[in-house]
Design a protein around this motif. Structure first.
Motif, PDB file in Angstrom:
ATOM      1  N   ILE A  40       0.810  -1.218   0.000  1.00  0.00           N
ATOM      2  CA  ILE A  40       0.000   0.000   0.000  1.00  0.00           C
ATOM      3  C   ILE A  40       0.843   1.268   0.000  1.00  0.00           C
ATOM      4  O   ILE A  40       0.307   2.354  -0.256  1.00  0.00           O
ATOM      5  CB  ILE A  40      -0.969   0.027   1.206  1.00  0.00           C
ATOM      6  CG1 ILE A  40      -0.197  -0.008   2.529  1.00  0.00           C
ATOM      7  CG2 ILE A  40      -1.977  -1.124   1.119  1.00  0.00           C
ATOM      8  CD1 ILE A  40      -1.080   0.213   3.746  1.00  0.00           C
ATOM      9  N   ALA A  41       2.147   1.164   0.269  1.00  0.00           N
ATOM     10  CA  ALA A  41       2.977   2.369   0.280  1.00  0.00           C
ATOM     11  C   ALA A  41       4.451   1.993   0.264  1.00  0.00           C
ATOM     12  O   ALA A  41       4.838   0.897   0.684  1.00  0.00           O
ATOM     13  CB  ALA A  41       2.681   3.226   1.514  1.00  0.00           C
ATOM     14  N   THR A  42       5.259   2.935  -0.216  1.00  0.00           N
ATOM     15  CA  THR A  42       6.713   2.826  -0.176  1.00  0.00           C
ATOM     16  C   THR A  42       7.280   4.152   0.306  1.00  0.00           C
ATOM     17  O   THR A  42       6.926   5.208  -0.225  1.00  0.00           O
ATOM     18  CB  THR A  42       7.279   2.483  -1.568  1.00  0.00           C
ATOM     19  OG1 THR A  42       6.881   1.156  -1.923  1.00  0.00           O
ATOM     20  CG2 THR A  42       8.799   2.555  -1.583  1.00  0.00           C
ATOM     21  N   PHE A  43       8.144   4.072   1.311  1.00  0.00           N
ATOM     22  CA  PHE A  43       8.803   5.266   1.841  1.00  0.00           C
ATOM     23  C   PHE A  43      10.270   5.220   1.469  1.00  0.00           C
ATOM     24  O   PHE A  43      10.973   4.247   1.780  1.00  0.00           O
ATOM     25  CB  PHE A  43       8.655   5.333   3.364  1.00  0.00           C
ATOM     26  CG  PHE A  43       9.405   6.478   3.999  1.00  0.00           C
ATOM     27  CD1 PHE A  43       8.863   7.745   4.018  1.00  0.00           C
ATOM     28  CD2 PHE A  43      10.652   6.272   4.566  1.00  0.00           C
ATOM     29  CE1 PHE A  43       9.554   8.799   4.586  1.00  0.00           C
ATOM     30  CE2 PHE A  43      11.355   7.316   5.144  1.00  0.00           C
ATOM     31  CZ  PHE A  43      10.803   8.592   5.153  1.00  0.00           C
ATOM     32  N   ALA A 404       9.699  -6.746  -2.869  1.00  0.00           N
ATOM     33  CA  ALA A 404      10.301  -6.114  -1.693  1.00  0.00           C
ATOM     34  C   ALA A 404      11.269  -5.021  -2.114  1.00  0.00           C
ATOM     35  O   ALA A 404      11.605  -4.887  -3.299  1.00  0.00           O
ATOM     36  CB  ALA A 404      11.017  -7.166  -0.847  1.00  0.00           C
ATOM     37  N   PRO A 405      11.750  -4.230  -1.157  1.00  0.00           N
ATOM     38  CA  PRO A 405      12.808  -3.277  -1.484  1.00  0.00           C
ATOM     39  C   PRO A 405      14.050  -3.997  -1.989  1.00  0.00           C
ATOM     40  O   PRO A 405      14.219  -5.195  -1.761  1.00  0.00           O
ATOM     41  CB  PRO A 405      13.085  -2.590  -0.140  1.00  0.00           C
ATOM     42  CG  PRO A 405      11.876  -2.824   0.692  1.00  0.00           C
ATOM     43  CD  PRO A 405      11.333  -4.151   0.262  1.00  0.00           C
ATOM     44  N   ILE A 421       5.937  -4.921   7.341  1.00  0.00           N
ATOM     45  CA  ILE A 421       6.928  -3.944   6.916  1.00  0.00           C
ATOM     46  C   ILE A 421       8.172  -4.676   6.417  1.00  0.00           C
ATOM     47  O   ILE A 421       8.617  -5.647   7.025  1.00  0.00           O
ATOM     48  CB  ILE A 421       7.328  -3.009   8.080  1.00  0.00           C
ATOM     49  CG1 ILE A 421       6.090  -2.473   8.815  1.00  0.00           C
ATOM     50  CG2 ILE A 421       8.211  -1.880   7.572  1.00  0.00           C
ATOM     51  CD1 ILE A 421       5.187  -1.608   8.002  1.00  0.00           C
ATOM     52  N   ALA A 422       8.747  -4.189   5.309  1.00  0.00           N
ATOM     53  CA  ALA A 422      10.016  -4.714   4.797  1.00  0.00           C
ATOM     54  C   ALA A 422      10.954  -3.552   4.527  1.00  0.00           C
ATOM     55  O   ALA A 422      10.539  -2.520   3.981  1.00  0.00           O
ATOM     56  CB  ALA A 422       9.804  -5.532   3.529  1.00  0.00           C
ATOM     57  N   SER A 435      17.141   3.190  -1.353  1.00  0.00           N
ATOM     58  CA  SER A 435      16.706   2.304  -0.269  1.00  0.00           C
ATOM     59  C   SER A 435      15.326   2.742   0.208  1.00  0.00           C
ATOM     60  O   SER A 435      15.066   3.940   0.370  1.00  0.00           O
ATOM     61  CB  SER A 435      17.705   2.371   0.880  1.00  0.00           C
ATOM     62  OG  SER A 435      17.222   1.701   2.017  1.00  0.00           O
ATOM     63  N   THR A 436      14.461   1.769   0.441  1.00  0.00           N
ATOM     64  CA  THR A 436      13.080   2.094   0.810  1.00  0.00           C
ATOM     65  C   THR A 436      12.565   1.189   1.921  1.00  0.00           C
ATOM     66  O   THR A 436      13.142   0.146   2.220  1.00  0.00           O
ATOM     67  CB  THR A 436      12.125   1.951  -0.396  1.00  0.00           C
ATOM     68  OG1 THR A 436      12.137   0.582  -0.839  1.00  0.00           O
ATOM     69  CG2 THR A 436      12.516   2.860  -1.539  1.00  0.00           C
ATOM     70  N   ILE A 437      11.459   1.635   2.503  1.00  0.00           N
ATOM     71  CA  ILE A 437      10.645   0.826   3.402  1.00  0.00           C
ATOM     72  C   ILE A 437       9.319   0.592   2.699  1.00  0.00           C
ATOM     73  O   ILE A 437       8.667   1.552   2.267  1.00  0.00           O
ATOM     74  CB  ILE A 437      10.417   1.542   4.744  1.00  0.00           C
ATOM     75  CG1 ILE A 437      11.741   1.750   5.479  1.00  0.00           C
ATOM     76  CG2 ILE A 437       9.437   0.767   5.617  1.00  0.00           C
ATOM     77  CD1 ILE A 437      11.623   2.605   6.723  1.00  0.00           C
TER      78      ILE A 437
END
Length: 775
Positions: A40-43, A404-405, A421-422, A435-437
């Motif tokens: 649902i999201a990537t930070f 995944a990241p 969370i990954a 690099s992301t979460i």
């Protein structure tokens, strides 16, 4: 399907196609009423460092969350800091700042909603390891306590009741030191151990430290235990992996005693790829490979009974490429064998360049109970995916694979919020793959990923990855042919069934004969049913740009190179910066009596440096800020008389921070027009221009396809709908016999990219066009 259309692409022509309903056949076993994890999201972690620090490497390795699940805390080793992310709205994660540390954070856990406990490595050398526990007040971001750990820490975990913190003091080995003929071998003192922090009250000054020796347990390197990872169950028992020792220990935190220890054992793997040769071939055997677990997790609720889950990354003696479940007596209750490797191949995530090492390299493992269902999550560092399993007793049942990241290091289950969370430990500043979460949520409905995978033949998945060019097969509805690029040394043609969801690769045909050394980037079907493949060359022409004609069995019929005068100009050019971006797509221009020509998309313009070649290059439209031509070209090759022509293509303006704009595909549409992918080279948050362009050959009467001749459809909203870090390489587009439009991204063969492939269903072409005409 979202209520979205091609209306922005072309008034009156290729209009409103996304409104049409796409394929509805679900993958076997999938149900809309079932539940799956959806991203649902990537930070992107760089957002926590400020725009002025865009060039600084920053990663997220281990992640923890406050008890309320609202704040994430992650370790950033290169930045020597921890970062915070607000996920009160998990669909819109917000940067929440960083706290600088005097040292390298290796792991973090959170005590309630108040304190982040950070294990920090301050070692001067392998032989003089040191570290500390840093306590950070989450509300004020102040460091409120520090405890010396006496050695180099790795993993940290806080007990469910908040009474203890257990820290694996690894005192890691020097991999360049040879011991008894083994490079990086053991023992290399000082020995590691487990540290227990007794948490008394809310003043870290009152907390005390106890050390638990772990020597004398393992068969390998008994004098030098190297604890890697720790997890704690509701009985306040810590399970500790001694990775290089291939051993597991259980420690009672109240007494500080080792209550059980056992070898992680070994496995024999039949049917894996153990040779790095740019060919995915799962035909080899690895015998008696030590598991060497990295991450460990207790599996079970309440006070048990518990199982122990291990991610068997491998290290000193190899890697068993899977995960295992043990009972507390050390008996293997389950081992994944080669199944994780096969899942990676089936989903296009297999990292062939790691075949001689540890394959998919499972490094992270996490357990969580969501409502009444038990889930086990396994993270592949090199395949960049998370395999999700439901637990039926002691048996994990594969449920889905999540993208995944890049290089996932940490997994965190937050069942109270239905979240997973990954985190990713690989970063490419400043405009590369950051690099992301990534945040996933358990929801009702069929899995949104994968959008494409392969079928199995005789129990083995069809290998695939790095998809580049595509074409609809007009001999059968719902069938697409595709090629992969030079990520692999063997070139082939894949057959896809697009009627299923996900789309299914059903056949792979190798290209046989010819000169080889191909880089297939486009494919077209001629009226005589032969196939033409566009193979991209390189700057030196040691791999030339070629058109390769093959029959339906993959046998090479002929190869066609560039005109002699163009090759001469390329060889005479001293600045070869733009000469490596060549053939990227091919399509058919029908003629009379079965005759035809080929249209070939050249990715970027070529600017020759000799005056004799000025009339042959692509700089008639001028040069951009990177000194590349603003034009490229569509080549026209006539197989009947072996002649070459071309029309110029005016590229869109170069977006900010992009290195170039170029073409990635050309394919013919049902109404006789052509679709071309025109894109920048930027990824993720930075991507600015990913367009599907429609043009008609009638517009080329002046030998130029200009901006006014092109109708655009913006692919970025479709690509961003996956909520991931999107690829720069949207590379293939096809229109099927039943008039459906599909586009695909190239995942670079899981090399410096996560392995994620987007296979975008862009809707029906012809019916939407007719609908628009009726209005």
């Amino acid at each position: 399907m979202r209520d979205k259309s091609f209306r922005t692409l072309l008034p009156g022509m290729l209009a409103a196609s996304i409104l049409a309903v796409g394929p509805t056949v679900q993958e076997a076993g999938a149900s809309f009423f079932d539940t799956h994890f959806q991203r649902i999201a990537t930070f992107a972690n760089y957002k926590n460092n400020g725009s002025e620090n865009l060039d600084r490497e920053t990663v997220s390795e281990i992640v923890a969350a406050t008890k309320d699940g609202v704040t994430l805390v992650y370790t950033d080793s290169p930045g020597q800091q921890i970062g915070f992310v607000n996920i009160r709205n998990p669909r819109r994660p917000m940067a929440a700042g960083v706290v600088a540390l005097d040292g390298e954070p290796t792991s973090v856990d959170v005590l309630g909603n108040r304190f982040a406990l950070v294990a920090v490595n301050t070692s001067e050398s392998y032989t003089a390891p040191s570290g500390k526990l840093v306590v950070v007040d989450i509300s004020t971001r102040a460091i409120v306590g520090t405890i010396d750990l006496g050695g180099q820490p790795d993993s940290i975990k806080i007990s469910p009741d908040g009474k203890y913190a257990a820290i694996a003091i690894e005192n890691e080995r020097d991999e360049d030191v040879t011991i008894d003929g083994v490079e990086g071998g053991l023992p290399q003192l000082p020995a590691g151990y487990l540290t227990i922090i007794d948490i008394r009250g809310t003043d870290p000054g009152n907390w005390t430290r106890r050390d638990v020796p772990l020597t004398g347990l393992a068969c390998n390197g008994s004098d030098d235990p190297e604890p890697e990872f720790v997890d704690i169950n509701a009985n306040n028992e810590a399970v500790v992996s001694l990775q290089e020792n291939n051993h597991i220990a259980i420690v009672n935190l109240a007494t500080g005693k080792v209550t059980k220890d056992f070898s992680a054992g070994s496995v024999t793997l039949q049917g894996v790829d153990a040779t790095e040769d740019k060919v995915i071939s799962q035909t080899e055997t690895l015998s008696d490979i030590a598991r060497e677990p990295d991450a460990v997790a207790w599996v079970g609720q309440g006070r048990g009974p518990f199982l122990l889950a291990t991610a068997n990354e491998g290290d000193l003696f190899g890697g068993s490429r899977g995960f295992s479940l043990f009972n507390r007596q050390g008996k293997v209750a389950f081992d994944s064998g080669t199944s994780l490797e096969k899942l990676a191949v089936q989903h296009g995530h297999y990292p062939e360049s790691r075949s001689e090492n540890k394959g998919t390299e499972p490094e992270a493992i996490e357990y969580g109970r969501y409502r009444q269902d038990d889930y086990l999550f396994v993270g592949s560092e090199r395949g960049s995916f998370v395999a999700v399993y439901t637990m039926i007793g002691a048996k994990p049942i594969f449920k889905q694979l999540l993208p995944a990241p890049l290089a996932p290091e940490g997994l965190l289950a937050i069942p109270s919020r239905n979240l997973l969370i990954a985190t990713g430990e690989s970063d490419d500043p400043s405009y590369g793959v950051r690099s992301t979460i990534m945040i996933y949520q358990l929801q009702k409905g069929a899995a949104e990923y994968p959008q494409i995978k392969s079928a199995k033949v005789d129990g083995q998945p069809i290998p695939w990855s790095a998809l580049s060019g595509m074409v609809g097969d007009d001999s059968k509805a719902n069938r697409v042919l595709a090629v992969w690029d030079s990520a692999f040394s063997q070139s082939g043609i894949l057959t896809m069934n697009t009627a299923t969801r996900p789309a299914l690769i059903t056949q792979s045909t190798m290209i046989k004969g010819g000169s080889g050394n191909y880089d297939p980037e486009g494919i077209a079907i001629a009226p005589d049913e032969t196939l033409w493949i566009a193979s991209e060359g390189n700057k030196s022409d040691s791999r030339p740009n070629r058109l390769v004609q093959v029959d339906r069995s993959g046998n090479v019929v002929q190869e066609v190179g560039l005109p002699a005068e163009i090759l001469a100009c390329r060889q005479a050019t001293q600045n070869t910066a733009t000469l490596g971006s060549g053939f990227e797509g091919v399509s058919i221009l029908p003629g009379d009596d079965g005759r035809y020509k080929l249209l070939v998309a050249q990715q970027r313009g070529w600017d020759y440096t000799t005056s004799d070649c000025e009339d042959l290059d692509d700089d008639a439209g001028g040069l951009n800020v990177n000194n590349e031509p603003n034009n490229t070209r569509i080549w026209i090759y006539d197989p009947s008389n072996k002649s070459w022509e071309h029309i110029a293509w005016e590229l869109a303006d170069l977006p900010a921070n992009a290195s170039w704009m170029g073409l990635s595909e050309i394919t013919r549409t049902p109404d006789g027009a052509y679709l071309v992918i025109e894109r920048d080279n930027l990824t993720g948050d930075f991507a600015a221009s990913k367009k599907l362009v429609r043009f008609e050959m009638a517009a080329a009467n002046d030998d130029l396809i200009s901006a006014s001749d092109k109708k655009f459809f913006d692919l970025l909203p479709e690509m961003k709908a996956s909520h991931g870090w999107i690829s720069d390489k949207i590379e293939g587009v096809a229109v099927t016999k039943d008039n459906h439009v599909f586009a695909v991204t190239d995942n670079d063969g899981v090399e410096d990219w996560s392995g994620e492939t987007q296979f975008l269903d862009l809707g029906d072409y012809e019916s939407a066009k007719q609908k628009k005409k009726k209005k």
